[in-house]
Design an enzyme around this catalytic site. Sequence first.
Site, PDB file in Angstrom:
ATOM      1  N   ASN A  72       1.358   3.898  15.900  1.00 36.40           N
ATOM      2  CA  ASN A  72       2.212   2.705  15.792  1.00 36.40           C
ATOM      3  C   ASN A  72       3.463   2.832  16.658  1.00 36.40           C
ATOM      4  OD1 ASN A  72       1.075   0.701  13.698  1.00 36.40           O
ATOM      5  ND2 ASN A  72       0.672   2.738  12.853  1.00 36.40           N
ATOM      6  N   HIS A 132       2.861  -0.282   5.748  1.00 34.01           N
ATOM      7  CA  HIS A 132       2.021   0.358   4.729  1.00 34.01           C
ATOM      8  C   HIS A 132       0.582  -0.138   4.877  1.00 34.01           C
ATOM      9  CE1 HIS A 132       1.249   2.465   0.975  1.00 34.01           C
ATOM     10  NE2 HIS A 132       0.460   1.453   0.661  1.00 34.01           N
ATOM     11  N   LEU A 156      10.296   9.843   1.267  1.00 36.91           N
ATOM     12  CA  LEU A 156      11.055   8.729   0.687  1.00 36.91           C
ATOM     13  C   LEU A 156      12.360   8.611   1.476  1.00 36.91           C
ATOM     14  CD1 LEU A 156      11.148   6.633  -1.629  1.00 36.91           C
ATOM     15  CD2 LEU A 156      12.437   8.309  -2.946  1.00 36.91           C
ATOM     16  N   GLY A 159       1.431   8.922  15.268  1.00 35.28           N
ATOM     17  CA  GLY A 159       2.339   8.053  16.009  1.00 35.28           C
ATOM     18  C   GLY A 159       1.668   6.940  16.802  1.00 35.28           C
TER      19      GLY A 159
END
Length: 198
Positions: free
Chosen positions: A15, A104, A87, A13
């Site tokens: 970010n 990403h 996903l 975490g």
Amino acid sequence: MTAKLTVLISGGGSNLAALLNACERGELNARITRVIADRDCSGKAHALTRDIPFHLIERKLPDFAERLADAVPKDTDLIILAGFLSLFPAAIVDKFPKKIINLHPSLLPAYGGVGMYGLHVHKAVIAAGEHESGCTVHYVDHGMDTGQIIAQARIPVLPDDDAATLQARLAPVEHETLVRTVAHLLNESSISQKGKPC
Ligand code: GRF
């Protein structure tokens, strides 16, 4: 108007922490109103210590997609996948057009898709002899790492890099790119009037 953000995580975490710090410093005119994880992970501490509602929805549950759909606040302005490894269910993508973004750790479309996450990405970049890598923020569509690219940032791959050093050097670049891109998107949609332009 202060934008409401939902952040999804699976790992440390960092970010999420960068987004929280940017909100606290006023760099983002936004509030993170919910954090969701698909597995138990250390990143949840960033939400819990700030009393932000945190939902753990185990990815192996048969009704994972339905639970996830219920957990996303209906009034969210932006859904940010920040190291979320599952996903994202197509039904939720359809409900929030152009409101879901993913970070990403490669220069997509290179090194994206199934199996391309975390150190696997950086190992593949080094194995291919790339001289440059970076990160991408993109809209989420029904595929894996296939949505429209919004922003990218580049760093050199150094001759003595291994996957871990490349990952470590990219991390602060990811934090900065994600915050800057969120500010840009909030400004663009007029949800928030205070962020810095991209
Ligand atoms: C980042 O490298 C991001 O690009 C990828 O997962 C990692 C998340 O790191 N999708 P953290 O959990 O935010 O520290």
